[in-house]
Structures are given as C-alpha cells and as structure tokens.
Motif scaffolding. Structure first.
Motif, PDB file in Angstrom:
ATOM      1  N   ASP A  30       0.829  -1.207   0.000  1.00 55.98           N
ATOM      2  CA  ASP A  30       0.000   0.000   0.000  1.00 55.98           C
ATOM      3  C   ASP A  30       0.867   1.261   0.000  1.00 55.98           C
ATOM      4  O   ASP A  30       0.597   2.213  -0.733  1.00 55.98           O
ATOM      5  CB  ASP A  30      -0.930   0.030   1.217  1.00 55.98           C
ATOM      6  CG  ASP A  30      -2.119  -0.904   1.057  1.00 55.98           C
ATOM      7  OD1 ASP A  30      -2.456  -1.263  -0.079  1.00 55.98           O
ATOM      8  OD2 ASP A  30      -2.707  -1.264   2.089  1.00 55.98           O
ATOM      9  N   TYR A  31       1.896   1.273   0.819  1.00 57.06           N
ATOM     10  CA  TYR A  31       2.798   2.423   0.893  1.00 57.06           C
ATOM     11  C   TYR A  31       3.489   2.649  -0.448  1.00 57.06           C
ATOM     12  O   TYR A  31       3.519   3.769  -0.964  1.00 57.06           O
ATOM     13  CB  TYR A  31       3.823   2.198   2.006  1.00 57.06           C
ATOM     14  CG  TYR A  31       4.961   3.190   2.005  1.00 57.06           C
ATOM     15  CD1 TYR A  31       4.760   4.503   2.393  1.00 57.06           C
ATOM     16  CD2 TYR A  31       6.236   2.800   1.615  1.00 57.06           C
ATOM     17  CE1 TYR A  31       5.804   5.422   2.388  1.00 57.06           C
ATOM     18  CE2 TYR A  31       7.280   3.706   1.609  1.00 57.06           C
ATOM     19  CZ  TYR A  31       7.060   5.006   1.994  1.00 57.06           C
ATOM     20  OH  TYR A  31       8.091   5.910   1.984  1.00 57.06           O
ATOM     21  N   LYS A  75      12.063   9.643  -4.205  1.00 59.48           N
ATOM     22  CA  LYS A  75      12.549  10.038  -2.876  1.00 59.48           C
ATOM     23  C   LYS A  75      11.631  11.096  -2.259  1.00 59.48           C
ATOM     24  O   LYS A  75      11.288  11.008  -1.074  1.00 59.48           O
ATOM     25  CB  LYS A  75      13.980  10.553  -2.975  1.00 59.48           C
ATOM     26  CG  LYS A  75      14.980   9.440  -3.238  1.00 59.48           C
ATOM     27  CD  LYS A  75      16.397   9.974  -3.365  1.00 59.48           C
ATOM     28  CE  LYS A  75      17.373   8.831  -3.592  1.00 59.48           C
ATOM     29  NZ  LYS A  75      18.763   9.327  -3.737  1.00 59.48           N
ATOM     30  N   ALA A  76      11.219  12.079  -3.052  1.00 60.55           N
ATOM     31  CA  ALA A  76      10.308  13.109  -2.554  1.00 60.55           C
ATOM     32  C   ALA A  76       8.941  12.510  -2.228  1.00 60.55           C
ATOM     33  O   ALA A  76       8.311  12.879  -1.229  1.00 60.55           O
ATOM     34  CB  ALA A  76      10.162  14.225  -3.591  1.00 60.55           C
ATOM     35  N   GLU A  83       4.822  11.590   5.570  1.00 61.67           N
ATOM     36  CA  GLU A  83       4.297  12.732   6.317  1.00 61.67           C
ATOM     37  C   GLU A  83       2.765  12.785   6.288  1.00 61.67           C
ATOM     38  O   GLU A  83       2.149  13.381   7.173  1.00 61.67           O
ATOM     39  CB  GLU A  83       4.839  14.028   5.738  1.00 61.67           C
ATOM     40  CG  GLU A  83       6.324  14.221   6.000  1.00 61.67           C
ATOM     41  CD  GLU A  83       6.886  15.416   5.264  1.00 61.67           C
ATOM     42  OE1 GLU A  83       6.105  16.228   4.719  1.00 61.67           O
ATOM     43  OE2 GLU A  83       8.117  15.550   5.222  1.00 61.67           O
ATOM     44  N   HIS A  84       2.137  12.187   5.292  1.00 60.75           N
ATOM     45  CA  HIS A  84       0.686  12.260   5.139  1.00 60.75           C
ATOM     46  C   HIS A  84       0.021  10.883   5.269  1.00 60.75           C
ATOM     47  O   HIS A  84      -0.987  10.621   4.626  1.00 60.75           O
ATOM     48  CB  HIS A  84       0.342  12.881   3.780  1.00 60.75           C
ATOM     49  CG  HIS A  84       0.801  14.290   3.640  1.00 60.75           C
ATOM     50  ND1 HIS A  84       2.061  14.613   3.211  1.00 60.75           N
ATOM     51  CD2 HIS A  84       0.172  15.454   3.923  1.00 60.75           C
ATOM     52  CE1 HIS A  84       2.199  15.926   3.202  1.00 60.75           C
ATOM     53  NE2 HIS A  84       1.070  16.471   3.641  1.00 60.75           N
ATOM     54  N   ARG A  85       0.582  10.062   6.095  1.00 55.71           N
ATOM     55  CA  ARG A  85       0.037   8.707   6.288  1.00 55.71           C
ATOM     56  C   ARG A  85      -1.353   8.752   6.875  1.00 55.71           C
ATOM     57  O   ARG A  85      -1.652   9.564   7.747  1.00 55.71           O
ATOM     58  CB  ARG A  85       0.939   7.899   7.224  1.00 55.71           C
ATOM     59  CG  ARG A  85       2.236   7.509   6.562  1.00 55.71           C
ATOM     60  CD  ARG A  85       2.999   6.608   7.469  1.00 55.71           C
ATOM     61  NE  ARG A  85       2.210   5.396   7.650  1.00 55.71           N
ATOM     62  CZ  ARG A  85       2.722   4.186   7.662  1.00 55.71           C
ATOM     63  NH1 ARG A  85       3.992   4.020   7.525  1.00 55.71           N
ATOM     64  NH2 ARG A  85       1.966   3.152   7.824  1.00 55.71           N
TER      65      ARG A  85
END
Length: 87
Positions: A30-31, A75-76, A83-85
């Motif tokens: 998912d990530y 990478k970005a 940060e927006h999990r």
C-alpha cells in the motif's frame, strides 16, 4: 482491445525501477503504491506505443536525465507519503 491498452507511459517503468532500488524491508505494498502514484503525478507523461521505439529514439543523456528525475521524484514521494500517512 481498448486504445488505452495500446500505449504506456515510459515513466511508469522508470519509477518502478527507482522504487525497487530504494525499497526497504518495512515498505508495504500500500505504501509503495501510494509512492508510485505521487511520484508519477510529479513527473511529465512520456507515452509510447512500442517500447523498442523509446529505446531506439531516446538519447543516452535524455534517458539518464529521466532516470535521475524518477529517482528524485520517488525520494520526494516517499517523504510526502510518510508525512501524510492515513492512520
């Protein structure tokens, strides 16, 4: 066959390669899927019909630049997704 099935975005392959190169043991499917979406949204589209055409007509320097842009976008995107999990 749909016309959409006849074309591909060359950056999809490059982003997948960059994700594979930066993969960590803790990464979930998912990530990584979210990372791929975010990275692709930050890159231009580069559509092709036959992969051999892209490889034949693409200059070495242009391909190198596209790979570098893909790695930077991944990478970005990794940072952005972390940060927006969604919890």
């Amino acid at each position: 066959m749909s016309l959409r099935d006849a074309i591909d975005n060359f950056y999809e392959r490059l982003v997948q390669d960059a994700i594979d190169a930066t993969r960590e043991d803790t990464d979930t499917t998912d990530y990584l899927t979210d990372v791929m979406c975010v990275a692709l949204n930050r890159l231009p589209s580069r559509y092709y019909r036959h992969s051999i055409d892209m490889m034949f007509y693409l200059a070495d320097e242009e391909l190198k630049g596209m790979k570098e842009k893909s790695l930077a976008a991944v990478k970005a995107a990794r940072d952005f997704v972390k940060e927006h999990r969604r919890e």
